[in-house]
Design a protein around this motif. Structure first.
Motif, PDB file in Angstrom:
ATOM      1  N   ARG A 132      44.126 -61.175   9.324  1.00  0.00           N
ATOM      2  CA  ARG A 132      45.051 -60.093   9.463  1.00  0.00           C
ATOM      3  C   ARG A 132      45.183 -59.320   8.279  1.00  0.00           C
ATOM      4  O   ARG A 132      45.332 -58.091   8.032  1.00  0.00           O
ATOM      5  N   GLU A 136      44.625 -55.209   7.277  1.00  0.00           N
ATOM      6  CA  GLU A 136      45.549 -54.686   6.854  1.00  0.00           C
ATOM      7  C   GLU A 136      45.059 -53.916   5.523  1.00  0.00           C
ATOM      8  O   GLU A 136      45.439 -52.850   5.164  1.00  0.00           O
ATOM      9  N   ARG A 139      42.782 -50.999   6.882  1.00  0.00           N
ATOM     10  CA  ARG A 139      43.384 -50.224   7.442  1.00  0.00           C
ATOM     11  C   ARG A 139      44.269 -49.295   6.511  1.00  0.00           C
ATOM     12  O   ARG A 139      44.100 -47.931   6.526  1.00  0.00           O
ATOM     13  N   TRP A 153      44.069 -44.710  13.265  1.00  0.00           N
ATOM     14  CA  TRP A 153      43.647 -46.143  13.049  1.00  0.00           C
ATOM     15  C   TRP A 153      43.504 -46.492  14.858  1.00  0.00           C
ATOM     16  O   TRP A 153      44.520 -46.673  15.516  1.00  0.00           O
ATOM     17  N   GLU A 155      43.693 -48.472  18.468  1.00  0.00           N
ATOM     18  CA  GLU A 155      44.149 -49.571  19.023  1.00  0.00           C
ATOM     19  C   GLU A 155      43.419 -50.959  19.047  1.00  0.00           C
ATOM     20  O   GLU A 155      43.866 -52.057  18.931  1.00  0.00           O
ATOM     21  N   SER A 158      43.958 -52.939  16.112  1.00  0.00           N
ATOM     22  CA  SER A 158      45.327 -53.295  15.612  1.00  0.00           C
ATOM     23  C   SER A 158      45.401 -54.621  14.922  1.00  0.00           C
ATOM     24  O   SER A 158      44.865 -55.700  15.421  1.00  0.00           O
ATOM     25  N   CYS A 159      46.000 -54.591  13.776  1.00  0.00           N
ATOM     26  CA  CYS A 159      45.865 -55.757  12.824  1.00  0.00           C
ATOM     27  C   CYS A 159      46.693 -56.833  13.337  1.00  0.00           C
ATOM     28  O   CYS A 159      46.517 -58.082  13.133  1.00  0.00           O
ATOM     29  N   ASP A 160      47.754 -56.677  14.354  1.00  0.00           N
ATOM     30  CA  ASP A 160      48.526 -57.767  14.753  1.00  0.00           C
ATOM     31  C   ASP A 160      47.747 -58.646  15.669  1.00  0.00           C
ATOM     32  O   ASP A 160      48.287 -59.569  16.108  1.00  0.00           O
ATOM     33  N   LYS A 161      46.593 -58.113  16.095  1.00  0.00           N
ATOM     34  CA  LYS A 161      45.766 -58.827  17.080  1.00  0.00           C
ATOM     35  C   LYS A 161      45.074 -59.974  16.375  1.00  0.00           C
ATOM     36  O   LYS A 161      44.403 -60.801  17.137  1.00  0.00           O
TER      37      LYS A 161
END
Length: 318
Positions: A132, A136, A139, A153, A155, A158-161
């Motif tokens: 992650r 981040e 990104r 950026w 979906e 998405s960094c929380d994935k």
């Protein structure tokens, strides 16, 4: 140690499958790096995005030379399906192609590592995702550049994935080592492109419209830079979404570009090669070059435009 070997070491030394599997992977390490005789792997991905199982058995294949995003990433073999659910090489090439211009912007030293860990993952017995923190970092550095072109950026990135940093994900390669990181250009991104045929054609395919034209005036407006076209006749090289009324009163914008340098706009006396996209009813500048009649690269690109068939890129970043 090469980047590909780092990932391999990461996988087998900390594998959840235990010491026995680690020893087995260690014994096969030289063969995995070359991977000539290990064309197929027995794993099935538990893709953490949607719990999907692939219909095809995963393959280990060469990274082709025309997969420009990842051809020189540091290892020669990749897995299909990849970690973005692309199951065929034509699909990988199509989707990855739209990200090539971002590498040229050098927004972060690990951009290629991050993207290729997903588009062209190294051949191992199980998927290894980027950490992650890697997502981040890339990104935070690259999203502002993408926004200049009107792209948020995506979906799908998405960094929380992605997994929280641990020994089973791909970390930043340049963390804490700024001396090795390529310099980040402060020039407005649309103004920071070499006048090379390949570069021109990449932007040509990625743009909605391409023109030869003069610029009458440049203004600053709400943090953006506003380019007002001269009323003189414009030569349309690619019309795309432009309508006749757009051409009559043509205004282009460099998003968040009010204060960044753009040497091409210091002297407005010449013609320009203009490439752009239409985003939310605004015409955004993607690339600008002074029209250099002596440039062989420009002449070849203009000639090539007449017959070149552009791929249908997935619109993420172009």
């Amino acid at each position: 140690m090469a980047y590909g070997q780092k990932i391999l070491k990461l996988a087998f030394t900390q594998s959840l499958f235990g010491l026995a599997l680690s020893l087995l992977l260690f014994s096969l390490l030289p063969d995995i790096v070359t991977a000539d005789e290990y064309d197929y792997y027995s794993w099935q991905s538990d893709n953490f995005h949607n719990g999907r199982f692939y219909t095809k058995q995963p393959q280990c294949v060469d990274i082709p030379a025309d997969l420009r995003l990842c051809h020189n990433v540091g290892y020669k073999k990749m897995r299909l399906p990849n970690l973005l659910d692309h199951e065929t090489m034509p699909e990988v090439k199509q989707q990855a192609g739209s990200w090539v211009p971002l590498l040229a912007k050098r927004c972060h030293a690990d951009t290629q590592v991050f993207l290729c860990s997903l588009f062209a993952p190294v051949c191992l017995d199980r998927p290894i995702y980027p950490c992650r923190s890697l997502c981040e970092a890339v990104r935070d550095s690259c999203a502002p550049v993408m926004e200049t072109y009107g792209f948020p950026w995506p979906e799908m990135l998405s960094c929380d994935k992605f997994p929280i940093d641990n020994d089973l994900c791909i970390p930043m390669q340049f963390a804490g080592n700024h001396a090795t990181q390529p310099p980040v250009s402060k020039v407005c991104p649309p103004c920071d492109n070499e006048l090379k045929t390949d570069n021109i054609m990449e932007h040509y395919c990625a743009s909605d419209f391409v023109l030869k034209m003069k610029i009458k005036e440049v203004k600053k407006e709400k943090g953006d830079r506003k380019l007002i076209a001269a009323q003189k006749k414009k030569k349309v090289l690619k019309q795309g979404v432009l309508r006749k009324k757009d051409l009559k009163k043509l205004t282009l914008y460099i998003k968040n570009g009010a204060n960044c340098p753009c040497s091409q706009l210091e002297n407005l006396g010449s013609n320009f090669l203009i490439m752009g996209r239409k985003v939310d009813q605004q015409l955004l500048l993607m690339s600008i070059h002074k029209w250099d009649k002596k440039s062989k690269e420009l002449k070849f690109a203009i000639k090539y435009m007449k017959s070149h068939q552009c791929p249908s890129y997935h619109t993420v970043f172009q």
